[in-house]
Write a protein that holds these residues in place. Structure first.
Motif, short mmCIF file in Angstrom:
data_model
loop_
_atom_site.label_atom_id
_atom_site.label_comp_id
_atom_site.label_asym_id
_atom_site.label_seq_id
_atom_site.Cartn_x
_atom_site.Cartn_y
_atom_site.Cartn_z
N TYR A 157 -17.14 2.50 25.52
CA TYR A 157 -17.02 0.90 26.28
C TYR A 157 -16.60 1.11 27.62
O TYR A 157 -15.96 2.14 27.66
N LEU A 179 -29.72 -1.13 23.80
CA LEU A 179 -30.25 -2.76 23.49
C LEU A 179 -29.26 -3.78 23.50
O LEU A 179 -29.25 -4.72 24.32
N PHE A 180 -27.95 -3.53 22.86
CA PHE A 180 -27.06 -4.41 22.73
C PHE A 180 -26.49 -4.51 24.21
O PHE A 180 -26.19 -5.71 24.55
N TRP A 181 -26.22 -3.70 24.73
CA TRP A 181 -25.68 -3.68 26.10
C TRP A 181 -26.41 -4.37 27.15
O TRP A 181 -25.95 -4.96 28.02
N TRP A 182 -27.82 -4.13 27.13
CA TRP A 182 -28.74 -4.70 27.80
C TRP A 182 -28.80 -6.20 27.58
O TRP A 182 -28.67 -7.22 28.64
N LEU A 183 -28.73 -6.80 26.34
CA LEU A 183 -28.66 -8.26 26.31
C LEU A 183 -27.24 -8.90 26.56
O LEU A 183 -27.19 -9.61 27.37
N PHE A 184 -26.32 -7.69 26.50
CA PHE A 184 -24.77 -8.34 27.16
C PHE A 184 -24.91 -8.59 28.77
O PHE A 184 -24.48 -9.28 28.99
N LEU A 189 -30.72 1.41 20.03
CA LEU A 189 -30.28 -0.13 19.80
C LEU A 189 -28.87 -0.66 20.10
O LEU A 189 -28.51 -1.62 20.64
N TRP A 190 -27.99 0.50 20.58
CA TRP A 190 -26.73 0.32 21.22
C TRP A 190 -26.92 -0.04 22.77
O TRP A 190 -26.47 -0.95 23.26
#
Lengths: 264, 282
Positions: A191, A45-50, A42-43
């Motif tokens: 990060y 996924l967050f970065w993919w969205l970002f 899910l992390w």
């Protein structure tokens, strides 16, 4: 040489025993491993969205971030699988459980570290391997670099935890402080290091070595700068000297609480 | 700090309604007083808030400057940082309820609670909200200080604050239902930690903590719109940086609806779980 072999033997025996205990509850073990891998996904996924909105952040792209996640999670997973007690040293000291280890003819620090395994961390390793595969960086040479970088990263995690928790010998129970420091190390490491500048960047390569965990291994795999591997190994050696000295100097101040405890 | 609830009950004369009027608020008040003793511990734990706000400040500054942007889907850089801080305070304020319930179920201590003169779920709600309220106030004070120091401006809507407080309270109630449901699954699962971690990350992403939901691709926005998570974080945080009465009304109605549905689910899980309970020994 004989001492190294003896310590490796101790580590292997504990790893087998801990894994055997975890596998006793097979369904729970598999659920926890997959749960942790999904949690990490899910992390990703967050970065993919970002990165869908912003293709590059300070020169970093999504593929670079996946390599960073591969190194950090495999390193963290290895550290916690082999030396899962590294984040419980403060409690062991404060509650007087060190007596047990002091009475046995083994290296005290190594014995403390290896006597517990964090089952969830196997999920981190599974996730790390998966993101490395999808990062598009897979080659024999890169895999060797990833392996070396992850082992050194694992050593940094363990040594940092040892140093932070050894403060309990000097300050009283420093469990909260050590946990905060360790959490900060992981948080900063996850990060892109390029977003930090100035004093923050200096701190991330010294006091809180998140740069050594994040930036250095990623640059090593991205650019094949082998001198970075030597730099990382030197940093681990320096950290090792500091952490082990802090622990054993602190151990001289340790006082038994005459606590009777049973290890099952 | 100890209050004799029995004597409170004895004094009250409002029949069957007395627990709701006297007992449970008394539980919340007592727990609030207990938590106030640890207020400096909460301040100490706010270090993580400082770290994460600093990281996201650097992340957004780098992103805005490298993309040459002045705003993102209507959010300026300052608004995004104030939004993130507010969202983070909500997420960081909840006590580890699912862990507590998980431990009580596994150790069997939930059986002791069954013999006490209170409803286990409502009792935990009072304890949860009172502790979350203290933590949130401490986090908000510290968070506002950090973001103001970083941005030099106040990019929020102070005129809506009283109504936003209601949104935050409903968000805590919604979060209680979700965490209680996760904790109660311990009656069936051996360990609920993995479920909690996944819930937490879903809250970060589909709840809109890491990024405001407007930034996501349409498919993800649609997915988030089917879930209650956005009313835990995104709703209150969005109102905080850009309040308008009609949006508040819509969010509040949705929060109440979800609390009703999830509250029913918690009651059902609790009933089914207690039937499965086996207690051995004393």
């Amino acid at each position: 040489m004989l001492t190294v072999a003896k310590n490796l033997g101790l580590m292997t025996s504990y790893f087998r025993a801990n894994l055997g205990m975890a596998m006793e509850y097979r369904v729970s073990f598999i659920t926890q491993v997959l749960g942790m891998a999904l949690n990490n996904s899910l992390w990703a996924l967050f970065w993919w969205l970002f990165f869908q909105n912003f293709p590059s952040i300070g020169g970093w792209q999504y593929a670079d971030l996946l390599v960073l996640y591969a190194v950090v999670t495999i390193g963290f997973g290895t550290a916690m699988s082999l030396m899962g007690n590294c984040n419980r040293i403060s409690r062991i000291i404060a509650e007087g459980h060190l007596d047990y280890y002091l009475a046995l003819p083994e290296n005290v620090l190594i014995h403390v570290l290896v006597s517990r395994m964090d089952i969830y961390s196997v999920g981190d390793i599974v996730f790390g391997i998966a993101v490395y595969i999808i990062s598009g960086s897979v080659s024999w040479f890169n895999t060797l670099l990833l392996l070396a970088a992850s082992l050194l990263t694992a050593a940094i995690f363990v040594l940092f935890a040892v140093a932070a928790h050894s403060l309990t010998f000097y300050l009283g129970n420093a469990e909260t402080l050590a946990s905060q420091l360790f959490n900060a190390l992981i948080t900063f490491a996850m990060y892109p290091t390029s977003i930090f500048r100035g004093l923050a960047r200096v701190l991330l390569f010294t006091v809180l070595p998140a740069g050594l965990i994040g930036l250095v291994p990623t640059e090593l795999i991205r650019g094949h700068h082998l001198q970075l591997l030597a730099f990382l190994a030197a940093a681990v050696l320096a950290m090792g000297i500091i952490a082990v000295s802090l622990f054993y100097r602190g151990l001289r101040r340790y006082e038994s609480g005459n606590l009777i405890s049973i290890r099952l | 700090m100890r209050t004799d609830l029995t004597s409170v009950a004895g004094r009250s004369a409002i029949g069957r309604l007395w627990p709701w009027v006297v007992k449970y608020p008394e539980v919340a008040r007592t727990n609030l007083q207990n938590q106030l003793v640890y207020v400096f511990d909460f301040v100490w734990r706010s270090i993580f808030l400082l770290i994460i706000v600093y990281i996201f400040t650097q992340l957004w500054r780098t992103t805005f400057s490298s993309m040459g942007m002045t705003s993102l889907n209507g959010y300026t850089l300052s608004q995004i940082l104030w939004y993130f801080m507010f969202a983070e305070t909500i997420v960081l304020s909840h006590p580890a309820l699912s862990d507590t319930i998980d431990a009580e179920v596994k150790q069997g201590s939930v059986a002791y609670a069954l013999t006490k003169p209170y409803n286990y779920v409502v009792y935990n709600y009072c304890v949860f909200t009172s502790e979350a309220a203290i933590r949130w106030c401490v986090n908000l004070l510290i968070g506002c200080g950090i973001v103001y120091a970083v941005t030099g401006e106040v990019a929020c809507s102070p005129q809506g604050l009283p109504l936003i407080l209601i949104s935050v309270l409903l968000s805590m109630s919604l979060q209680f239902c979700l965490l209680m449901a996760i904790g109660l699954t311990a009656f069936w699962l051996e360990d609920t930690k993995a479920v909690f971690f996944i819930y937490q990350k879903l809250l970060f992403i589909l709840g809109g903590m890491l990024l405001p939901l407007e930034v996501y691709p349409p498919a993800f926005q649609r997915l988030a719109s089917f879930l209650p998570l956005r009313f835990v974080v995104y709703g209150p945080a969005r109102l905080f940086v850009g309040f308008d009465y009609h949006t508040w009304l819509a969010f509040t109605a949705a929060q109440l609806g979800w609390i009703f549905v999830l509250g029913g689910l918690v009651a059902l899980l609790y009933r089914l779980g207690v039937k499965k309970l086996n207690v051995n020994g004393g």
